[in-house]
Scaffold this motif. Structure first.
Motif, PDB file in Angstrom:
ATOM      1  N   ILE A  45      41.940   2.179 -28.534  1.00 14.09           N
ATOM      2  CA  ILE A  45      41.136   1.773 -27.369  1.00 14.09           C
ATOM      3  C   ILE A  45      40.230   2.924 -26.942  1.00 14.09           C
ATOM      4  O   ILE A  45      39.038   2.728 -26.664  1.00 14.09           O
ATOM      5  CB  ILE A  45      42.049   1.328 -26.206  1.00 14.09           C
ATOM      6  CG1 ILE A  45      42.782   0.036 -26.560  1.00 14.09           C
ATOM      7  CG2 ILE A  45      41.226   1.118 -24.924  1.00 14.09           C
ATOM      8  CD1 ILE A  45      43.818  -0.392 -25.532  1.00 14.09           C
ATOM      9  N   ALA A  46      40.788   4.129 -26.884  1.00 12.52           N
ATOM     10  CA  ALA A  46      39.999   5.298 -26.491  1.00 12.52           C
ATOM     11  C   ALA A  46      38.847   5.523 -27.468  1.00 12.52           C
ATOM     12  O   ALA A  46      37.709   5.808 -27.053  1.00 12.52           O
ATOM     13  CB  ALA A  46      40.896   6.534 -26.431  1.00 12.52           C
ATOM     14  N   PHE A  49      35.977   2.859 -27.026  1.00 13.09           N
ATOM     15  CA  PHE A  49      35.142   3.027 -25.835  1.00 13.09           C
ATOM     16  C   PHE A  49      34.571   4.440 -25.700  1.00 13.09           C
ATOM     17  O   PHE A  49      33.856   4.737 -24.737  1.00 13.09           O
ATOM     18  CB  PHE A  49      35.928   2.670 -24.576  1.00 13.09           C
ATOM     19  CG  PHE A  49      36.263   1.210 -24.467  1.00 13.09           C
ATOM     20  CD1 PHE A  49      35.290   0.236 -24.618  1.00 13.09           C
ATOM     21  CD2 PHE A  49      37.568   0.808 -24.209  1.00 13.09           C
ATOM     22  CE1 PHE A  49      35.595  -1.116 -24.513  1.00 13.09           C
ATOM     23  CE2 PHE A  49      37.888  -0.547 -24.102  1.00 13.09           C
ATOM     24  CZ  PHE A  49      36.891  -1.511 -24.257  1.00 13.09           C
ATOM     25  N   VAL A  51      36.173   7.347 -25.116  1.00 10.16           N
ATOM     26  CA  VAL A  51      36.779   8.149 -24.052  1.00 10.16           C
ATOM     27  C   VAL A  51      38.039   8.822 -24.593  1.00 10.16           C
ATOM     28  O   VAL A  51      38.485   8.538 -25.702  1.00 10.16           O
ATOM     29  CB  VAL A  51      37.150   7.263 -22.831  1.00 10.16           C
ATOM     30  CG1 VAL A  51      35.903   6.634 -22.241  1.00 10.16           C
ATOM     31  CG2 VAL A  51      38.173   6.182 -23.221  1.00 10.16           C
ATOM     32  N   VAL A  56      42.482   6.360 -20.839  1.00  6.98           N
ATOM     33  CA  VAL A  56      43.139   5.056 -20.974  1.00  6.98           C
ATOM     34  C   VAL A  56      44.515   5.119 -20.314  1.00  6.98           C
ATOM     35  O   VAL A  56      44.952   4.166 -19.665  1.00  6.98           O
ATOM     36  CB  VAL A  56      43.260   4.654 -22.458  1.00  6.98           C
ATOM     37  CG1 VAL A  56      43.846   3.254 -22.589  1.00  6.98           C
ATOM     38  CG2 VAL A  56      41.897   4.712 -23.147  1.00  6.98           C
ATOM     39  N   SER A 104      36.351  -7.355 -23.020  1.00  5.05           N
ATOM     40  CA  SER A 104      35.626  -6.228 -22.447  1.00  5.05           C
ATOM     41  C   SER A 104      34.787  -5.502 -23.494  1.00  5.05           C
ATOM     42  O   SER A 104      35.242  -5.235 -24.605  1.00  5.05           O
ATOM     43  CB  SER A 104      36.605  -5.248 -21.786  1.00  5.05           C
ATOM     44  OG  SER A 104      37.571  -4.800 -22.710  1.00  5.05           O
ATOM     45  N   SER A 106      33.011  -2.603 -22.533  1.00  5.34           N
ATOM     46  CA  SER A 106      32.845  -1.226 -22.086  1.00  5.34           C
ATOM     47  C   SER A 106      34.139  -0.761 -21.436  1.00  5.34           C
ATOM     48  O   SER A 106      35.011  -1.573 -21.082  1.00  5.34           O
ATOM     49  CB  SER A 106      31.706  -1.119 -21.070  1.00  5.34           C
ATOM     50  OG  SER A 106      32.027  -1.820 -19.880  1.00  5.34           O
ATOM     51  N   PHE A 107      34.257   0.546 -21.267  1.00  7.15           N
ATOM     52  CA  PHE A 107      35.452   1.085 -20.636  1.00  7.15           C
ATOM     53  C   PHE A 107      35.572   0.609 -19.191  1.00  7.15           C
ATOM     54  O   PHE A 107      36.669   0.305 -18.719  1.00  7.15           O
ATOM     55  CB  PHE A 107      35.435   2.612 -20.683  1.00  7.15           C
ATOM     56  CG  PHE A 107      36.653   3.246 -20.082  1.00  7.15           C
ATOM     57  CD1 PHE A 107      37.894   3.144 -20.692  1.00  7.15           C
ATOM     58  CD2 PHE A 107      36.573   3.954 -18.884  1.00  7.15           C
ATOM     59  CE1 PHE A 107      39.027   3.715 -20.135  1.00  7.15           C
ATOM     60  CE2 PHE A 107      37.694   4.533 -18.320  1.00  7.15           C
ATOM     61  CZ  PHE A 107      38.921   4.419 -18.945  1.00  7.15           C
ATOM     62  N   PHE A 110      36.844  -2.889 -19.270  1.00  6.89           N
ATOM     63  CA  PHE A 110      38.265  -2.827 -19.605  1.00  6.89           C
ATOM     64  C   PHE A 110      39.087  -2.465 -18.368  1.00  6.89           C
ATOM     65  O   PHE A 110      40.110  -3.100 -18.067  1.00  6.89           O
ATOM     66  CB  PHE A 110      38.466  -1.798 -20.712  1.00  6.89           C
ATOM     67  CG  PHE A 110      39.893  -1.418 -20.976  1.00  6.89           C
ATOM     68  CD1 PHE A 110      40.711  -2.216 -21.758  1.00  6.89           C
ATOM     69  CD2 PHE A 110      40.426  -0.242 -20.441  1.00  6.89           C
ATOM     70  CE1 PHE A 110      42.036  -1.855 -22.010  1.00  6.89           C
ATOM     71  CE2 PHE A 110      41.732   0.127 -20.679  1.00  6.89           C
ATOM     72  CZ  PHE A 110      42.540  -0.687 -21.470  1.00  6.89           C
ATOM     73  N   PHE A 111      38.631  -1.456 -17.636  1.00  5.70           N
ATOM     74  CA  PHE A 111      39.315  -0.999 -16.422  1.00  5.70           C
ATOM     75  C   PHE A 111      39.402  -2.146 -15.411  1.00  5.70           C
ATOM     76  O   PHE A 111      40.476  -2.441 -14.865  1.00  5.70           O
ATOM     77  CB  PHE A 111      38.552   0.185 -15.838  1.00  5.70           C
ATOM     78  CG  PHE A 111      39.323   0.995 -14.829  1.00  5.70           C
ATOM     79  CD1 PHE A 111      40.475   0.509 -14.215  1.00  5.70           C
ATOM     80  CD2 PHE A 111      38.893   2.267 -14.482  1.00  5.70           C
ATOM     81  CE1 PHE A 111      41.181   1.273 -13.311  1.00  5.70           C
ATOM     82  CE2 PHE A 111      39.586   3.034 -13.563  1.00  5.70           C
ATOM     83  CZ  PHE A 111      40.727   2.528 -12.972  1.00  5.70           C
TER      84      PHE A 111
END
Length: 508
Positions: A45-46, A49, A51, A56, A104, A106-107, A110-111
């Motif tokens: 996931i990181a 996106f 990050v 995450v 999602s 984008s991060f 997702f958030f």
């Protein structure tokens, strides 16, 4: 006989009640699947996106806290109104958030989706707990609550397995599967038994036998009084330190992944290995049933019983966890093998690799001991609170748990990075997780303090319920449903509430 007549005859039967308990147990499990789906997928996931993994992990920590805060509002609504619609709405909310996570791009998206899911998750545990407590007689609370706790452990296990196996090559896939499960869960709610509040209490049996209802509902004025009850204070506060430990343990798949990577496996293979070992090592949680049974038996001999069982379980698991973190983990996976080959290799290693076999045994004992905590905590919360307080008390405990878990989950990530300066993975993960076991020490102390205060609080609640039943509580009119019963301070619970204005008789 018409289908409507058959449905009416089945409503409230033993079979219908069993079905309802099973549905709530399954839904508590699915609820925990949603809560732990992200941690095993931190790295993909990181990367997707752009990050850091810590970012995450920060989302997971925030969502633990959001779910806990939302649970208080859901529980208060459930303690004042019909609980089934509240549960259905909450389930649909987390299903929508889970679908949003899969979509999602984008991060930030997702958030936001994870926060929506966390809001819905808060409803299932808090309101579901209140319903299940009214389906269980006191003498079997520990046993049934062990299944309630076990179902959540199974959810954690399934979530870890689902994310690791289905998400290793496409992290979005597990979220789609869970979205479908949420929709199915909502349909299952429609057919559950709408149990009456307080129906399982022996002291209130005469009220329900007479065809009446238990009318008392919580009011805002009563909320601050809940924590004045000493046992509630200890039961709620122990969760803060305990969840520092449990919050850190969501990184177990990452520890095992790092051990696999240290053995030379690629990240995708190591993710599956880590998820499988983390899942396999949680089988000791099944012995929470034994912890619940022991709690029931000991509680019939002394009203300190449940809290004492939890004390021994929490403190006894510490050394086994510490040993588990440092044991080496070796598994022989054929190069280029698929998921089925990895699963077979991991399972085979339990009997073929001594260090893996010892790790499994140590993990089994650690989980068996600490899992005795959950059923006795649930049952004790029911024992020391009147029916109209239980959802709110549980959610308050859940809020404190969420704060501890969020801090534990977030802080342990910082500890891992700080340790990595001197200790490369997987040693930094092992040292960090071992250090966090120290937070179990104050948890055990607070359970022991709860064992000292619980007998008086249990007797006080029983006395209050008997007084209400003797006073002939009647079904509340809709206009009166929002009026809180005056429970008084904890020391006054054995006396009837204040005389009603102008009525000249005690209000039951």
């Amino acid at each position: 006989m018409t289908s409507a007549g058959q449905t009416s005859r089945l409503r409230g039967t033993a079979g219908h009640r069993v079905y309802s308990v099973v549905v709530f147990l399954i839904l508590a499990s699915v609820d925990n699947v949603a809560a732990v789906l992200v941690p095993p997928l931190y790295s993909p996931i990181a990367r997707d996106f752009g990050v850091r993994e810590g970012a995450v992990g920060f989302v997971t920590a925030i969502c633990f806290l959001v779910a806990a805060i939302a649970a208080v509002a859901w529980a208060y609504a459930g303690d004042r109104t019909q609980r089934k619609p509240v549960l259905m709405i909450g389930t649909l909310v987390w299903a929508a958030g889970t679908a949003g996570t899969a979509l999602s791009g984008s991060f930030l998206g997702f958030f936001a989706a994870q926060v929506v899911a966390a809001v819905g998750i808060g409803a299932v545990a808090s309101v579901g707990f209140s319903v299940v407590s009214d389906l269980i007689a006191p003498r079997r609370r520990g046993l049934v609550m062990s299944f309630w706790g076990l179902s959540q452990g199974v959810g954690t296990l399934l979530g870890t397995l689902l994310s690791g196996v289905l998400g290793a090559y496409d992290w979005r896939r597990p979220f789609w599967v869970l979205t479908v499960a949420g929709v199915v869960a909502t349909v299952a709610y429609l057919f559950t038994y709408d149990v009456r509040r307080g129906q399982s209490e022996p002291e209130l049996a005469a009220i329900f036998a007479a065809g009446k209802e238990y009318p008392h509902r919580i009011g805002l004025a009563e909320v601050p009084r809940i924590l004045v009850r000493r046992t509630n204070l200890w039961l709620v506060m122990q969760g803060f330190t305990a969840q520092f430990v449990f919050g850190s343990l969501v990184w177990l798949p990452r520890l095992f992944q790092a051990k696999a990577e240290a053995e030379g496996y690629a990240e995708s293979t190591a993710i599956v290995i880590g998820a499988l070992f983390a899942t396999l090592f949680q089988f000791g949680a099944v012995l929470s049933i034994v912890g619940g049974l022991i709690g029931d038996r000991l509680q019939r001999r002394t009203l300190r019983g449940r809290a004492l069982v939890a004390t021994v379980g929490i403190l006894g698991g510490i050394p086994f966890y510490v040993v588990l973190f440092f044991l080496p983990l070796r598994v022989d996976v054929v190069a280029g093998g698929g998921t089925s080959d990895i699963v077979a290799a991991v399972l085979r290693s339990v009997v073929s690799e001594p260090t893996v076999g010892i790790s499994f045994l140590v993990a089994f004992l650690a989980l068996a001991l600490t899992s005795a905590n959950a059923p006795n905590w649930y049952a004790l919360l029911v024992d020391v609170n009147p029916p109209e307080h239980r959802g709110t008390v549980f959610s308050t405990g859940n809020l404190v748990n969420g704060a501890g878990r969020a801090l534990g989950n977030g802080l342990v990530g910082l500890v891992f990075r700080a340790l990595q300066v001197s200790f490369p993975p997987p040693l930094n993960y092992a040292l960090g997780l071992a250090a966090f076991q120290l937070f179990f020490l104050p948890t055990g102390l607070m359970y022991w303090l709860a064992s000292r205060s619980s007998p008086g609080d249990i007797e006080s609640v029983r006395t209050t319920l008997r007084a209400r039943a003797d006073a002939g509580a009647v079904a509340a009119q809709p206009a009166d449903m929002g009026q809180p019963a005056d429970m008084g301070q904890p020391a006054d619970m054995g006396r009837p509430a204040d005389t009603a204005q102008g009525g000249g008789r005690p209000t039951p």
